[in-house]
Design an enzyme around this catalytic site. Structure first.
Site, mmCIF file in Angstrom:
data_model
loop_
_atom_site.group_PDB
_atom_site.id
_atom_site.type_symbol
_atom_site.label_atom_id
_atom_site.label_comp_id
_atom_site.label_asym_id
_atom_site.label_seq_id
_atom_site.Cartn_x
_atom_site.Cartn_y
_atom_site.Cartn_z
ATOM 1 N N LYS A 99 57.372 -19.803 38.398
ATOM 2 C CA LYS A 99 56.107 -20.297 37.817
ATOM 3 C C LYS A 99 55.881 -19.790 36.393
ATOM 4 O O LYS A 99 55.387 -20.527 35.554
ATOM 5 C CB LYS A 99 54.901 -20.029 38.729
ATOM 6 C CG LYS A 99 54.620 -18.591 39.040
ATOM 7 C CD LYS A 99 53.532 -18.504 40.104
ATOM 8 C CE LYS A 99 53.124 -17.086 40.428
ATOM 9 N NZ LYS A 99 54.172 -16.055 40.490
ATOM 10 N N ARG A 127 44.902 -16.307 43.562
ATOM 11 C CA ARG A 127 45.804 -16.166 44.709
ATOM 12 C C ARG A 127 45.120 -15.627 45.962
ATOM 13 O O ARG A 127 45.805 -15.319 46.950
ATOM 14 C CB ARG A 127 47.093 -15.425 44.374
ATOM 15 C CG ARG A 127 47.029 -14.043 43.858
ATOM 16 C CD ARG A 127 48.449 -13.515 43.600
ATOM 17 N NE ARG A 127 48.873 -13.665 42.223
ATOM 18 C CZ ARG A 127 50.093 -13.382 41.758
ATOM 19 N NH1 ARG A 127 51.033 -12.948 42.551
ATOM 20 N NH2 ARG A 127 50.392 -13.537 40.499
ATOM 21 N N ARG A 175 67.126 -11.069 39.683
ATOM 22 C CA ARG A 175 66.302 -10.788 38.510
ATOM 23 C C ARG A 175 66.095 -9.279 38.325
ATOM 24 O O ARG A 175 66.021 -8.795 37.198
ATOM 25 C CB ARG A 175 64.943 -11.483 38.681
ATOM 26 C CG ARG A 175 64.002 -11.295 37.510
ATOM 27 C CD ARG A 175 62.727 -12.097 37.693
ATOM 28 N NE ARG A 175 61.744 -11.369 38.472
ATOM 29 C CZ ARG A 175 60.525 -11.842 38.776
ATOM 30 N NH1 ARG A 175 60.182 -13.065 38.405
ATOM 31 N NH2 ARG A 175 59.677 -11.118 39.455
ATOM 32 N N ARG A 230 62.013 -4.700 36.742
ATOM 33 C CA ARG A 230 60.617 -4.667 37.202
ATOM 34 C C ARG A 230 60.494 -3.758 38.417
ATOM 35 O O ARG A 230 61.263 -3.889 39.366
ATOM 36 C CB ARG A 230 60.144 -6.088 37.539
ATOM 37 C CG ARG A 230 59.194 -6.659 36.504
ATOM 38 C CD ARG A 230 58.809 -8.078 36.822
ATOM 39 N NE ARG A 230 57.960 -8.198 38.013
ATOM 40 C CZ ARG A 230 57.257 -9.273 38.301
ATOM 41 N NH1 ARG A 230 57.282 -10.314 37.483
ATOM 42 N NH2 ARG A 230 56.524 -9.327 39.393
ATOM 43 N N ARG A 232 55.478 -8.962 49.000
ATOM 44 C CA ARG A 232 54.821 -9.941 48.116
ATOM 45 C C ARG A 232 54.909 -11.345 48.716
ATOM 46 O O ARG A 232 53.956 -12.128 48.636
ATOM 47 C CB ARG A 232 55.448 -9.893 46.719
ATOM 48 C CG ARG A 232 54.931 -8.687 45.905
ATOM 49 C CD ARG A 232 55.897 -8.229 44.823
ATOM 50 N NE ARG A 232 56.208 -9.264 43.862
ATOM 51 C CZ ARG A 232 57.377 -9.334 43.200
ATOM 52 N NH1 ARG A 232 58.320 -8.444 43.419
ATOM 53 N NH2 ARG A 232 57.577 -10.290 42.338
HETATM 54 P P1 ADP Z 1 54.866 -12.439 41.336
HETATM 55 O O1 ADP Z 1 54.282 -13.807 41.478
HETATM 56 O O2 ADP Z 1 56.351 -12.434 41.264
HETATM 57 O O3 ADP Z 1 54.343 -11.455 42.339
HETATM 58 P P2 ADP Z 1 53.268 -11.798 38.924
HETATM 59 O O4 ADP Z 1 53.834 -11.380 37.625
HETATM 60 O O5 ADP Z 1 52.515 -13.074 38.956
HETATM 61 O O6 ADP Z 1 54.526 -11.853 39.883
HETATM 62 O O7 ADP Z 1 52.348 -10.635 39.509
HETATM 63 C C1 ADP Z 1 52.806 -9.306 39.588
HETATM 64 C C2 ADP Z 1 51.781 -8.429 40.294
HETATM 65 O O8 ADP Z 1 50.558 -8.423 39.540
HETATM 66 C C3 ADP Z 1 51.361 -8.884 41.692
HETATM 67 O O9 ADP Z 1 52.254 -8.423 42.691
HETATM 68 C C4 ADP Z 1 49.977 -8.233 41.813
HETATM 69 O O10 ADP Z 1 50.083 -6.841 42.083
HETATM 70 C C5 ADP Z 1 49.429 -8.396 40.402
HETATM 71 N N1 ADP Z 1 48.680 -9.673 40.264
HETATM 72 C C6 ADP Z 1 48.991 -10.712 39.444
HETATM 73 N N2 ADP Z 1 48.111 -11.717 39.582
HETATM 74 C C7 ADP Z 1 47.216 -11.310 40.511
HETATM 75 C C8 ADP Z 1 46.060 -11.909 41.109
HETATM 76 N N3 ADP Z 1 45.656 -13.148 40.779
HETATM 77 N N4 ADP Z 1 45.392 -11.194 42.042
HETATM 78 C C9 ADP Z 1 45.767 -9.953 42.382
HETATM 79 N N5 ADP Z 1 46.849 -9.345 41.876
HETATM 80 C C10 ADP Z 1 47.575 -9.998 40.945
#
Ligand code: ADP
Length: 192
Positions: free
Chosen positions: A11, A86, A125, A131, A142
């Site tokens: 995404k 989310r 990745r 990361r 996750r």
């Molecule tokens: P991924 O979709 O691979 O988990 P992201 O970069 O979108 O990666 O998010 C990384 C982390 O950031 C998530 O695991 C969470 O801890 C936090 N995070 C990101 N967006 C949100 C959100 N909308 N609500 C809560 N936590 C979030």
């Protein structure tokens, strides 16, 4: 618009491409949190505890951050939210923020891929990005959270008739082509 998908669905990559193509700013909550962690800010220190475990940062923190980001000038011509909302609580909050700003979502795009493919991609990745949340136990967690909480978010938009699904399996360019077609033909809330 929104782009929703499980971890590893691509995404972030697709959001950047859509942003360039449509000239709207892409806002990734994950990227904002990572920048805050890097900068050692209080928000970053708070977020890091959750991110390293693969947990969601609490809605109270995330919602406020998004509201503040959406009050900046560069969102005037539209925006693409990547990774937010989310949780069901984030959907309600975003509804309020958009209503207050007299805005509405035109497109909600879900990028799909099966768990086996996602785990393979994320473990690959991990070698490149380093990361801290890309190890197998945290990746599985996750993915579980996506199924437990974010699929309910997708269902809400599906009920509203604003959801468009795109198959995220394939080459990056191939998926971008699918995404652009999907955006062009997406059902716009309130009709076009
Ligand atoms: P991924 O979709 O691979 O988990 P992201 O970069 O979108 O990666 O998010 C990384 C982390 O950031 C998530 O695991 C969470 O801890 C936090 N995070 C990101 N967006 C949100 C959100 N909308 N609500 C809560 N936590 C979030």
């Amino acid at each position: 618009m929104l782009i929703i998908g499980p971890p590893g669905s691509g995404k972030g990559t697709q959001a950047e491409r859509i942003s360039e193509r449509l000239g709207v700013v892409a806002i990734s909550t994950g990227d904002i949190f990572r920048a805050q962690v890097k900068g050692g800010t209080p928000l970053g220190l708070e977020a890091r505890k959750y991110m390293d475990a693969g947990d969601f940062v609490p809605d109270s923190v995330t919602n406020e951050m998004v509201r503040s980001r959406l009050s900046e000038d560069d969102v005037e011509n539209g925006f693409l939210l990547d990774g937010y909302p989310r949780t069901a609580g984030q959907v309600d909050y975003l509804d309020e923020v958009l209503a207050q700003g007299g805005q509405q979502l035109d497109v909600v795009l879900q990028l799909t891929a099966d768990d086996d493919e996602l785990v393979t991609r994320l473990l690959g990745r991990a070698k490149d990005t380093g990361r801290s949340d890309d190890n197998e136990a945290v990746i599985r967690h996750r993915l579980d959270l996506y199924h437990e909480q974010t699929e309910a978010v997708v269902a809400k938009y599906a009920e509203r008739g604003t959801l468009t699904r795109v198959d995220g399996i394939g080459g990056i360019d191939e998926v971008t082509d699918r995404v652009l077609v999907a955006i062009d033909t997406a059902p716009v809330a309130g009709g076009r």
